[in-house]
Enzyme design. Structure first.
Site, mmCIF file in Angstrom:
data_model
loop_
_atom_site.group_PDB
_atom_site.id
_atom_site.type_symbol
_atom_site.label_atom_id
_atom_site.label_comp_id
_atom_site.label_asym_id
_atom_site.label_seq_id
_atom_site.Cartn_x
_atom_site.Cartn_y
_atom_site.Cartn_z
ATOM 1 N N PRO A 111 0.850 -1.203 0.000
ATOM 2 C CA PRO A 111 0.000 0.000 0.000
ATOM 3 C C PRO A 111 0.882 1.248 0.000
ATOM 4 O O PRO A 111 1.519 1.565 0.990
ATOM 5 C CB PRO A 111 -0.794 -0.116 1.312
ATOM 6 C CG PRO A 111 -0.297 -1.328 2.016
ATOM 7 C CD PRO A 111 0.867 -1.888 1.295
ATOM 8 N N ASP A 131 5.905 2.240 2.140
ATOM 9 C CA ASP A 131 4.948 1.166 2.428
ATOM 10 C C ASP A 131 4.199 1.553 3.694
ATOM 11 O O ASP A 131 4.754 1.542 4.790
ATOM 12 C CB ASP A 131 5.728 -0.150 2.626
ATOM 13 C CG ASP A 131 4.821 -1.348 2.854
ATOM 14 O OD1 ASP A 131 3.654 -1.155 3.251
ATOM 15 O OD2 ASP A 131 5.296 -2.483 2.647
ATOM 16 N N HIS A 132 2.939 1.873 3.524
ATOM 17 C CA HIS A 132 2.178 2.408 4.660
ATOM 18 C C HIS A 132 1.858 1.347 5.708
ATOM 19 O O HIS A 132 1.383 1.650 6.789
ATOM 20 C CB HIS A 132 0.887 3.063 4.155
ATOM 21 C CG HIS A 132 0.412 4.188 5.031
ATOM 22 N ND1 HIS A 132 0.864 4.384 6.317
ATOM 23 C CD2 HIS A 132 -0.469 5.190 4.807
ATOM 24 C CE1 HIS A 132 0.272 5.434 6.847
ATOM 25 N NE2 HIS A 132 -0.542 5.954 5.953
ATOM 26 N N ARG A 133 2.167 0.086 5.389
ATOM 27 C CA ARG A 133 2.007 -0.941 6.426
ATOM 28 C C ARG A 133 3.125 -0.819 7.447
ATOM 29 O O ARG A 133 2.954 -1.163 8.613
ATOM 30 C CB ARG A 133 2.079 -2.344 5.807
ATOM 31 C CG ARG A 133 0.940 -2.660 4.865
ATOM 32 C CD ARG A 133 1.188 -3.979 4.181
ATOM 33 N NE ARG A 133 2.450 -3.964 3.433
ATOM 34 C CZ ARG A 133 2.966 -5.006 2.801
ATOM 35 N NH1 ARG A 133 2.353 -6.163 2.825
ATOM 36 N NH2 ARG A 133 4.096 -4.905 2.133
ATOM 37 N N VAL A 193 5.384 2.069 7.632
ATOM 38 C CA VAL A 193 5.742 3.436 8.002
ATOM 39 C C VAL A 193 4.475 4.278 8.076
ATOM 40 O O VAL A 193 3.625 4.204 7.185
ATOM 41 C CB VAL A 193 6.680 4.050 6.929
ATOM 42 C CG1 VAL A 193 7.063 5.463 7.291
ATOM 43 C CG2 VAL A 193 7.911 3.186 6.740
#
Ligand code: CAO
Length: 551
Positions: free
Chosen positions: A347, A523-525, A527
């Protein structure tokens, strides 16, 4: 020639069963016993055979309908007189009251146990509607399993139907006496079940097959296995060999059909490997595995076809003008697969900023001659490497990878940075190790050497492994911004575009400044946005004043 109304025969006591397949079409000529429709109840599916040979004139049911005994299936043109439909009903219907009752398997029942007492009892094959020595095609339970009364124990299959054999009691399976491939008949022991008595005798399997108390009245004559609708095929001898076409195309037991429905699998797509082209549970699993693999490879490198993603249509481009088709290079194919994988798995969020590198550029130009004397070309890239390394140390949540187990984060105490290099064969990303420990000249030298090795096709696999972060600089090429794709398992990538001189407000006036567009994808998972903001602000600050690297 006569017109015959064809009706649903005795379904072994079952009512309102689903029509899951129409096996014939209007105009078809069928032989006696050919399947007309396939119906399925809770415990079994069965073919409903043609009572006579003839031609199908009409079909009154469709897939999804519910039918019961006596419902009209359709009409046939037959050689025989008009009594046939009646005959079918006669033949398949429950035995009339004066007819001899089906021979029940009468056994002495255990005396009712006191409430709460554990007893073991045998699980037996119930009345199979006249069938004998049917195949055990599936064992649905194992020793130690808890089952409810009515749960399938095994699936058996005769020539015309398969059926679940349900448990006659609730309890724990102690042992099983049958295995797949065995042949069983009415009354054979399937296994032992431990039940906890509630004070009453266990419920009988069925009127015909369950052990009945010796003193109890013989069960009322009824269709076989009435308690397990529609576990028995029609009384018409179900063991006469006949052609299953076309229903044989999807020949599967009720458990498999149920699973297929749950998984949304169309059974006729599954390659059958069971006896007589039966689709087994293993076939279904193999099919699902294959589909998942296909979907993954589509997602990874193909041109669509991933889960839920419509595949790209095949287009003949030559219809629009002249074309040539060339094979993709190996690197191109690997890059395509990796990009698809990363794009679909990660994501992404991309954050933008502009770094004021006016002073950096002054310094770089001032050092250019000295660098050249050392045989080094000092471009903005070594500065970017150094600033990114400092930011990775400053905001360590960027120097991580997500563990494959989905439950851990791998924190790295080293700073290796990948540098995207545009080569004639495709994109390559060599890795510069320990960037935080190296000086600008060393970084410049190494970056140049790696870029040359990449373009000459001389990189070794190890040269492209182990990066914590990637920098993709298109500054020498142009563009004011782009959103790079995270190179997983890294969690961040910096896209650098071409610097431009822009008027910047210094509080008093607009002054010309050299502004470098930066785009940080992450990667929003792994960070969160706050860390991403801190990372990019810090990095831009270091580029704005490289003296910070000394701090
Ligand atoms: N803005 C303006 N000018 C820039 C610049 C920027 N952001 N970055 C570099 N330049 C200048 C350099 O200073 C150099 O100019 P001088 O010769 O006058 O000093 C010139 O552009 C050419 O630089 P270079 O390409 O020789 O070296 P580099 O260090 O800038 O880049 C490398 C090295 C390997 C990163 C680059 O050659 C490259 O391959 N970039 C493409 C990366 C890529 O494909 N990314 C996309 C990945 S996703 O598809």
């Amino acid at each position: 020639m006569a017109k015959q109304v064809i009706k649903v025969p005795d379904l072994g006591g079952a009512d309102q069963v689903d029509v899951i397949e129409i096996a014939v079409a209007v105009g078809d000529t069928v032989a006696e016993e050919d399947a007309l429709i396939v119906v399925e109840g809770d415990k079994a599916s069965m073919d409903v055979p043609a009572p006579v040979a003839g031609k199908i004139l009409s079909i009154s049911v469709k897939e999804g309908d519910k039918v019961s005994e006596g419902d009209v299936i359709g009409e046939m043109e037959t050689e025989a007189g008009g009594e046939v439909a009646e005959e079918v009903a006669q033949e398949a219907a429950p035995a009339p009251a004066e007819a001899p009752a089906p021979a029940p398997v009468v056994e002495a029942a255990p005396a009712p146990a006191p409430a709460g007492e554990e007893t073991e009892e045998e699980l037996k094959v119930p009345d199979l509607g006249g069938a004998d020595a049917v195949d055990v095609i599936e064992i649905s339970v194992a020793a130690g399993d808890s089952v409810e009364e009515g749960d399938a124990l095994i699936v058996v299959e005769g020539d015309k139907a398969s059926m679940d054999v349900p448990s006659s009691a609730s309890g724990t399976i102690v042992s099983l006496s049958v295995k797949e491939g065995d042949k069983v008949s009415t009354g054979d022991v399937i296994g032992l079940i431990k039940t906890v008595s509630g004070g009453a005798a266990p419920a009988p399997v069925s009127g015909a097959a369950a052990p009945a108390p010796a003193a109890a009245p013989a069960p009322a004559p009824q269709a076989p296995a009435a308690a397990h609708e529609p576990s028995a095929p029609p009384k018409r001898d179900p063991h006469v060999e006949r052609d299953h076409t076309p229903s044989a195309e999807v020949y599967a037991g009720p458990a498999v059909r149920k699973l297929a429905r749950e998984l949304g699998v169309t059974l006729n797509k599954v390659k059958p490997t069971g006896p007589r082209n039966r689709v087994t549970k293993d076939d279904l699993h193999a099919y699902i595995k294959e589909q998942v693999k296909k979907a993954e490879s589509g997602a990874a490198g193909g041109v669509g076809g991933g889960i839920g993603i419509a595949p790209m249509p095949e287009i003949d481009f030559s219809q629009f003008g002249p074309v040539t088709t060339e094979p993709m290079s190996k690197i191109h194919k690997i890059t395509a697969a990796n990009m698809s994988r990363n794009w679909l798995n990660v994501p992404h969020v991309t954050q933008f900023d502009d770094a004021d590198i006016t002073e950096l550029e002054d310094f770089r130009k001032a050092m250019k001659a000295e660098a050249e004397k050392r045989g080094v070309k000092l471009t903005p890239v070594p500065f970017l490497l150094k600033a990114a390394a400092a930011a990775l140390r400053e905001v360590p949540s960027f120097n991580v990878s997500l563990h494959n187990d989905g439950e851990h984060i791998v924190k790295k105490d080293y700073v290796h940075i990948g540098m995207a290099v545009d080569t004639p064969k495709g994109l390559m990303v060599p890795v510069i190790r320990d960037v935080d420990k190296k000086g600008l000249y060393d970084l410049a030298e190494e970056a140049t050497a790696l870029a040359i090795a990449a373009r000459d096709g001389k990189l070794k696999p190890r040269d492209m492994q182990g990066a914590c972060f990637t920098i993709s600089s298109l500054g020498a090429i142009g563009g004011s911004g782009f959103t790079p794709i995270v190179n997983a398992p890294e969690v961040g990538i910096l896209g650098v575009s071409k610097l431009s001189v822009r008027p910047e407000w210094n509080g008093k006036e607009f002054v010309p400044r050299k502004m470098l567009p930066l785009a940080l994808s992450y990667d929003h998972r792994a960070v969160n946005g706050g860390d991403a903001g801190r990372f990019l602000t810090y990095l831009a600050g270091v580029l704005a004043d490289v003296r910070r690297l000394l701090l």
